[in-house]
Scaffold this motif. Structure first.
Motif, mmCIF file in Angstrom:
data_model
loop_
_atom_site.group_PDB
_atom_site.id
_atom_site.type_symbol
_atom_site.label_atom_id
_atom_site.label_comp_id
_atom_site.label_asym_id
_atom_site.label_seq_id
_atom_site.Cartn_x
_atom_site.Cartn_y
_atom_site.Cartn_z
ATOM 1 N N LEU A 55 0.830 -1.213 0.000
ATOM 2 C CA LEU A 55 0.000 0.000 0.000
ATOM 3 C C LEU A 55 0.864 1.263 0.000
ATOM 4 C CD1 LEU A 55 -2.816 -1.098 2.446
ATOM 5 C CD2 LEU A 55 -2.915 -0.984 -0.058
ATOM 6 N N LYS A 56 1.926 1.263 0.781
ATOM 7 C CA LYS A 56 2.832 2.418 0.825
ATOM 8 C C LYS A 56 3.434 2.677 -0.554
ATOM 9 C CE LYS A 56 6.936 1.629 1.931
ATOM 10 N NZ LYS A 56 8.062 1.836 1.068
ATOM 11 N N THR A 57 3.863 1.619 -1.203
ATOM 12 C CA THR A 57 4.465 1.762 -2.525
ATOM 13 C C THR A 57 3.444 2.259 -3.537
ATOM 14 O OG1 THR A 57 6.032 0.008 -2.013
ATOM 15 C CG2 THR A 57 5.709 0.528 -4.346
ATOM 16 N N ARG A 58 2.223 1.757 -3.469
ATOM 17 C CA ARG A 58 1.184 2.196 -4.400
ATOM 18 C C ARG A 58 0.879 3.684 -4.233
ATOM 19 N NH1 ARG A 58 -2.120 -2.113 -6.784
ATOM 20 N NH2 ARG A 58 -0.674 -3.858 -6.859
ATOM 21 N N VAL A 59 0.818 4.142 -3.002
ATOM 22 C CA VAL A 59 0.540 5.561 -2.755
ATOM 23 C C VAL A 59 1.702 6.417 -3.258
ATOM 24 C CG1 VAL A 59 0.187 7.304 -0.954
ATOM 25 C CG2 VAL A 59 -1.063 5.150 -0.858
ATOM 26 N N GLN A 60 2.923 5.957 -3.053
ATOM 27 C CA GLN A 60 4.086 6.706 -3.537
ATOM 28 C C GLN A 60 4.087 6.808 -5.061
ATOM 29 O OE1 GLN A 60 7.199 4.382 -1.702
ATOM 30 N NE2 GLN A 60 7.486 5.885 -0.066
ATOM 31 N N VAL A 61 3.776 5.707 -5.737
ATOM 32 C CA VAL A 61 3.748 5.712 -7.202
ATOM 33 C C VAL A 61 2.577 6.550 -7.710
ATOM 34 C CG1 VAL A 61 3.454 4.253 -9.246
ATOM 35 C CG2 VAL A 61 4.961 3.528 -7.401
ATOM 36 N N ALA A 62 1.459 6.546 -6.996
ATOM 37 C CA ALA A 62 0.281 7.318 -7.405
ATOM 38 C C ALA A 62 0.584 8.813 -7.446
ATOM 39 C CB ALA A 62 -0.889 7.045 -6.463
ATOM 40 N N LYS A 63 1.471 9.263 -6.604
ATOM 41 C CA LYS A 63 1.838 10.680 -6.608
ATOM 42 C C LYS A 63 2.555 11.065 -7.902
ATOM 43 C CE LYS A 63 2.029 11.107 -1.627
ATOM 44 N NZ LYS A 63 2.836 11.291 -0.440
ATOM 45 N N LEU A 64 3.248 10.095 -8.501
ATOM 46 C CA LEU A 64 3.962 10.354 -9.746
ATOM 47 C C LEU A 64 3.098 10.107 -10.985
ATOM 48 C CD1 LEU A 64 7.353 8.658 -8.849
ATOM 49 C CD2 LEU A 64 6.827 11.093 -8.850
ATOM 50 N N ASN A 65 2.164 9.170 -10.885
ATOM 51 C CA ASN A 65 1.340 8.801 -12.028
ATOM 52 C C ASN A 65 -0.083 8.526 -11.558
ATOM 53 O OD1 ASN A 65 0.191 7.798 -14.336
ATOM 54 N ND2 ASN A 65 1.813 6.326 -14.769
ATOM 55 N N SER A 66 -0.865 9.584 -11.371
ATOM 56 C CA SER A 66 -2.219 9.426 -10.836
ATOM 57 C C SER A 66 -3.156 8.724 -11.822
ATOM 58 C CB SER A 66 -2.798 10.780 -10.424
ATOM 59 O OG SER A 66 -2.819 11.657 -11.542
ATOM 60 N N GLY A 67 -2.791 8.689 -13.104
ATOM 61 C CA GLY A 67 -3.611 7.968 -14.081
ATOM 62 C C GLY A 67 -3.513 6.463 -13.904
ATOM 63 N N LEU A 75 -5.834 4.264 2.660
ATOM 64 C CA LEU A 75 -7.178 3.683 2.726
ATOM 65 C C LEU A 75 -7.804 3.568 1.339
ATOM 66 C CD1 LEU A 75 -9.392 2.577 4.526
ATOM 67 C CD2 LEU A 75 -10.236 4.911 4.817
ATOM 68 N N SER A 76 -7.690 4.620 0.533
ATOM 69 C CA SER A 76 -8.251 4.544 -0.820
ATOM 70 C C SER A 76 -7.480 3.536 -1.673
ATOM 71 C CB SER A 76 -8.284 5.921 -1.490
ATOM 72 O OG SER A 76 -6.989 6.426 -1.681
ATOM 73 N N ALA A 77 -6.179 3.415 -1.444
ATOM 74 C CA ALA A 77 -5.389 2.410 -2.154
ATOM 75 C C ALA A 77 -5.839 1.007 -1.774
ATOM 76 C CB ALA A 77 -3.905 2.586 -1.840
ATOM 77 N N ALA A 78 -6.103 0.778 -0.485
ATOM 78 C CA ALA A 78 -6.568 -0.535 -0.036
ATOM 79 C C ALA A 78 -7.918 -0.880 -0.646
ATOM 80 C CB ALA A 78 -6.649 -0.572 1.489
#
Length: 120
Positions: A55-67, A75-78
């Motif tokens: 989950l931490k990694t997904r949130v970090q990557v989402a900041k770079l590529n929200s698409g 929580l939203s990632a989970a």
């Protein structure tokens, strides 16, 4: 969380080995028992903490590529991960993580125990 879980499990495994007689008479583990205790603790701690790491990694990557990852919090990632990939996705990379962390920690803990034994 990983280090707390790891060292708690290591101490418990060490205690079990000492009580089973895998020690030298001065509460120092035999080398094989020491490596087994450290490895067991590393594998279990890696598996327990892997979902949070995913989950931490997904949130970090989402900041770079929200698409690619449409969420902004753990929580939203989970929720997104569970709906679209299922609960097993929380264990993505668990084997690689355990294989990466366990040998390194087994070596470090063995060296630490040897230094403590030498200094006594």
């Amino acid at each position: 969380p990983f280090n707390g879980i790891y060292f708690g499990l290591y101490e418990k495994c060490k205690e079990l080995c000492i009580n089973a007689g895998y020690e030298d008479g001065h509460d120092n583990l035999e080398p094989v028992a020491q490596v087994c205790s450290a490895s067991t603790a590393g594998i279990v701690a890696s598996l327990i903490t892997n979902p949070a790491d995913v989950l931490k990694t997904r949130v970090q990557v989402a900041k770079l590529n929200s698409g690619m990852f449409p969420y902004s919090s753990g929580l939203s990632a989970a929720k997104h991960l569970l709906q679209h990939e299922g609960p097993i996705a929380l264990m993505d990379g668990a084997t690689a993580r355990a294989l990466w962390l366990t040998p390194r920690l087994a070596i470090v803990v063995s060296l630490y125990e040897s230094i403590v034994k030498f200094l006594k």
